[in-house]
Design a protein around this motif. Structure first.
Motif: not given
Length: 248
Positions: A125-126, A128-130, A132-133
């Motif tokens: 999760i951390l 993915r927050q960094r 882009s899609d």
């Protein structure tokens, strides 16, 4: 009375054995050659597949995982080197290198909070927050990046505790008692000495000793703010709500 075979008979038998052995070796060689040909064909097809679907491999985590499985079946490791055909075509060596760097950064940043043991799901999760899609990250990606970190002797590894996977970034050795407490803590995020004694059928001394070790290693947090006066040992690495909340 049985007659012993003559010298001619022994030589014939030996010659037959040698012939059978040669036939067996030839069959084995033919099979090996055929397998080598098939693998070469599979590798060529794999390269064509990679060229055709390189954008999906780069951007789609599920597709990327399936591609790695296909590679493993024919003995190809696209992550073996940042140079060469696979790196130039897909750039996935760079992808996992950068992912490994970010994993190290996150583990170092969260270490004061979790003692160097972080839930794999939380790590993803951390990450993915960094990103882009266009560069989604899966648990499979994290595991592959961590496996490359292990080669560097960096102390990173994935351990299983119950149904959870935890990423360890410190050289702490957890024994069976520690793992059982972490597994027990997954239900609520914390345990008490009394609960450990009751659920694991341990003596008070054994429970306190294991909990104190986990506390000393920075893997647990103490919470004494409850009306029942029972000390809670919180474990951020397995808790979905890692902030202790006192009774009101």
């Amino acid at each position: 009375m049985r007659r012993r075979p003559g010298i001619g008979g022994l030589q014939t038998a030996a010659a037959a054995r040698d012939q059978y052995r040669l036939v067996g070796e030839n069959v084995a060689k033919i099979r090996t050659d055929m397998m080598k040909e098939q693998l070469a064909t599979f590798r060529t097809q794999l390269e064509e597949f990679a060229r055709k679907h390189k954008n999906d491999i780069r951007k789609n985590p599920a597709f990327r995982s399936q591609f790695h499985e296909m590679c493993a079946k024919v003995g190809v490791d696209p992550l073996a080197s940042n140079k060469g055909f696979w790196a130039e075509l897909l750039g996935i060596g760079d992808f996992y290198y950068e992912l490994g760097v970010q994993i190290v950064e996150i583990c170092l940043a969260t270490r004061p909070h979790n003692g160097g043991l972080i839930n794999l799901q939380e790590l993803c999760i951390l990450l993915r927050q960094r990103k882009s899609d266009r560069e989604a990250v899966s648990e499979d990606d994290c595991l592959r990046a961590i496996s490359k970190l292990k080669v560097l002797g960096s102390g990173f590894e994935v351990i299983s505790v119950g149904k959870k996977k935890l990423v360890r970034s410190v050289p702490t050795e957890l024994n069976k008692d520690h793992n059982e407490i972490l597994e027990l803590a997954q239900a609520q995020g914390f345990v008490t000495v009394e609960e450990v004694e009751r659920r694991l059928s341990w003596t008070s001394g054994r429970a306190i000793d294991a909990l104190d070790t986990l506390l000393d290693e920075g893997l647990a947090m103490i919470d004494d703010g409850h009306r029942d006066r029972k000390r809670r040992y919180w474990f951020p690495c397995v808790s979905s709500n890692s902030t202790p909340v006192a009774d009101t």
